[in-house]
Enzyme design. Structure first.
Site, PDB file in Angstrom:
ATOM      1  N   ASP A   1     -16.594  56.585   1.907  1.00  0.00           N
ATOM      2  CA  ASP A   1     -17.901  56.907   1.346  1.00  0.00           C
ATOM      3  C   ASP A   1     -18.242  58.310   1.873  1.00  0.00           C
ATOM      4  O   ASP A   1     -17.707  58.721   2.914  1.00  0.00           O
ATOM      5  CB  ASP A   1     -18.928  55.875   1.826  1.00  0.00           C
TER       6      ASP A   1
ATOM      7  N   ASP B   1     -20.933  53.284   5.646  1.00  0.00           N
ATOM      8  CA  ASP B   1     -21.980  53.063   6.642  1.00  0.00           C
ATOM      9  C   ASP B   1     -23.236  52.419   6.068  1.00  0.00           C
ATOM     10  O   ASP B   1     -24.031  51.846   6.805  1.00  0.00           O
ATOM     11  CB  ASP B   1     -22.380  54.383   7.308  1.00  0.00           C
TER      12      ASP B   1
ATOM     13  N   ASP C   1     -22.622  49.731   0.925  1.00  0.00           N
ATOM     14  CA  ASP C   1     -21.180  49.743   1.117  1.00  0.00           C
ATOM     15  C   ASP C   1     -20.639  48.370   1.501  1.00  0.00           C
ATOM     16  O   ASP C   1     -19.413  48.183   1.523  1.00  0.00           O
ATOM     17  CB  ASP C   1     -20.786  50.743   2.218  1.00  0.00           C
TER      18      ASP C   1
END
Length: 617
Positions: A318, A511, A515
């Site tokens: 990410d 994080d 996610d």
């Protein structure tokens, strides 16, 4: 050494001294009951506990273990008149067990050091006095006091005080972290100097320290495939070699005679076959790998995840909060001639001073944080466009390109990556301000470290494509997908999983709470633990406690080193044992070779396993 280990050490010295004395004493007869009685003394001194465990194992139906093998082999040697060899086998076996116990204890102490992060108490102010209470008794919102030298008992926000925090037990980072009012603080850190007043933000059961302890304590429950293999192997292997030894002692003498010789070979066969080297060293290797990673601030939830990490060939990142800091900051101002950059920034910050939008906050922080809101009037926020306000009696507009077009103000387009705030004063374009999310200092190192290990990197983000492409190019990311919704990230991971080769794994690093679905879907989920969301940490298999993406390549090196050591021990132990078993059955290997094949191989395998404790940055 522990008290128990010291007692065993004394018994080893006593038995060794008695045996040496009997070997060279002139009064010991060559054979007969007196010789047996004399050798029984050192034999029972060193082996009484092994005989007891073997007897209890038979009583409880747990016959086939190393204690049974040692008991049968040494008792058989004594019956055959090989008294000295019977004592030697038991003596060297106990030496090996003592060494193994010390090595395992060393590994456990590395984990126990991590357990020291558990706070014993919390200081709560009651009637002007500091009272020590159990951290479990502190409620969310309560004010706690952390004095210099004390461990932070709960997660919270600093209300008063400044200090340096030692976070090495949590993150592996030796440099202290400077904190002050408004900063988040996590449990388990040590307050090095100043007095801190902290408002608890989570109950102790949900605090960072509780989660870490729970992860480490339960990591042993999730065994790697190699550990499960050894457990099943020992379950079938030990009975098989016992049956083999019995057949070796009975069948050949029926045809060629020499019962004593074949029984001796069978006893040697039993000593050689003891699976201690594998049963002890393999779990110890994974235990040491998890402990070494924990000291580096990498929490691995089980040996199975450590094993899977070694075969990772693709890591999906990410962007925001993982490769970037997740904090929007002003990176550049482009004022028109006659307007200074400072003036442009101040006017935009004042116009945005009543907004709670992250971009507004970044403008205010860049302008100095504390602004005189009395200078601002007639604020009008236009959704999706920006803000129009009177600043010092002058009309100021701050927003995106759509706001300039809405107000029919000609402007100079800024095509640089990032979020652009256009500013107009008195109806004329005054300049643009670029706002972007800074890349983490170690992000490039993280990607480079993975590339060096042959790992492909992919970045998934909801940001605009120009921003994503710029970050990917700067870091050297192999593949990038932008403007994704959370569901789109899952779809991309599904695509990557479908395209990967068998026996390789795919890891996702994130994080945020959005996610969590992707962390769960990937073969291995890696979460940022310091600033990451609770949902992401719960869904992940590996947690980086200091949010440092460079720790991913370190974790991979630890896992691959651990797997190398495990495979080395399996090949070495089985290879030596098979060779010695064949030689023992053929009468070419005696008790001395059997002792090496059992105790010697175990000591070497355990020594090799302890190398997993050493983490090389």
């Amino acid at each position: 050494m522990t008290r128990k280990q010291k007692k065993v050490f004394v018994r080893i010295l006593a038995a060794a001294a008695l045996t040496l004395g009997l070997l060279f004493a002139p009064f010991v007869p060559e054979e007969g009951p007196v010789r047996l009685a004399l050798y029984l003394i050192p034999y029972l001194v060193i082996g009484y506990d092994i005989l007891k465990k073997a007897f209890l194992g038979i009583v409880h139906g747990e016959v086939f273990d190393e204690n049974f093998l040692m008991a049968i082999a040494t008792v058989g040697a004594m019956i055959l008149g090989e008294y000295a060899e019977g004592v030697e086998v038991m003596l060297f076996y106990q030496i090996g067990e003592l060494f193994q116990s010390y090595a395992v204890g060393k590994s456990r102490r590395s984990i126990t050091a991590l357990m020291d992060i558990r706070p014993d108490y919390a200081n709560v102010e009651q009637d002007g006095q500091l009272v020590q209470v159990d951290p479990d008794e502190v409620a969310v919102g309560d004010m706690i006091v952390v004095r210099p030298g004390e461990r932070v008992p709960l997660d919270g926000v600093i209300v008063e005080g400044q200090s340096s925090l030692n976070t090495s037990a949590l993150t592996g980072e030796s440099l202290p972290r400077e904190v002050g009012p408004g900063d988040d603080i996590i449990s388990g850190c040590v307050n090095e100097n100043g007095l801190l007043r902290v408002r608890a933000s989570k109950p102790f059961g949900e605090s960072t320290v509780s989660k870490i302890l729970d992860l480490v304590e339960n990591s042993s429950l999730k065994k790697a495939k190699a550990e499960n293999f050894i457990t099943k192997f020992a379950h079938y292997y030990t009975p098989a070699v016992c049956i083999g030894a019995a057949l070796l002692a009975i069948v050949p003498p029926l045809f060629v005679g020499g019962w004593a010789d074949w029984i001796g070979r069978a006893l040697t066969f039993l000593v050689i076959s003891c699976p201690c080297a594998l049963v002890i060293s393999i779990p110890l290797s994974f235990f040491g790998g998890i402990g070494g990673a924990s000291r580096a601030g990498i929490l691995v939830k089980g040996g199975n995840y450590l094993e899977a990490l070694a075969s990772t060939r693709a890591v999906v990142f990410d962007k925001t909060g993982t490769l970037t800091e997740g904090n929007f900051v002003v990176t550049n101002t482009v004022p028109v001639p006659g307007v200074s950059g400072e003036e442009l920034l101040t006017l935009a910050a004042l116009a945005e001073s009543y907004s709670s939008h992250p971009i507004s906050k970044s403008l205010q922080e860049a302008a100095g944080g504390s602004l005189d809101s009395s200078r601002v009037a007639q604020v009008q926020e236009i959704a999706g466009n920006g803000v129009v306000a009177q600043v010092d009696g002058r009309p100021v507009a701050a927003g995106n390109a759509r706001l300039m077009e809405r107000l029919s103000i000609p402007y100079t387009e800024d095509s640089a990556p990032g979020t652009i705030v256009y500013v107009a004063v008195d109806g004329a374009f005054a300049g643009s301000i670029r706002i972007s999310d800074r890349i983490k200092p170690t992000a490039a190192q993280a990607v480079g470290g993975l590339r060096a290990q042959g790992v492909r990197t992919v970045m998934l983000t909801g940001d605009a494509d120009p921003v994503a492409q710029t970050v990917a190019k700067e870091l050297g990311i192999d593949e990038v997908h932008s403007e994704l919704l959370p569901a789109d990230k899952v779809t991309q991971v599904e695509r990557l999983l479908a395209g990967k080769t068998p026996k390789t794994t795919l890891a996702f690093v994130g994080d945020g709470i959005n996610d969590a679905p992707v962390l769960s879907r990937a073969d291995i989920g890696i979460a940022m633990g310091a600033m990451g969301s609770d949902a992401a940490i719960e869904a992940a298999d590996i947690v980086l406690m200091d949010d440092d993406p460079a720790k991913i390549s370190l974790a991979m090196r630890i896992s691959r080193k651990c797997l190398r050591i495990v495979n080395q021990n399996i090949v070495f132990a089985l290879g030596i044992k098979v060779l010695c078993l064949v030689l023992g059955a053929l009468g070419k290997a005696g008790m001395q070779a059997a002792i090496f094949a059992d105790v010697g191989v175990m000591v070497l395998a355990v020594l090799n396993a302890t190398r997993t404790l050493k983490v090389q940055e």
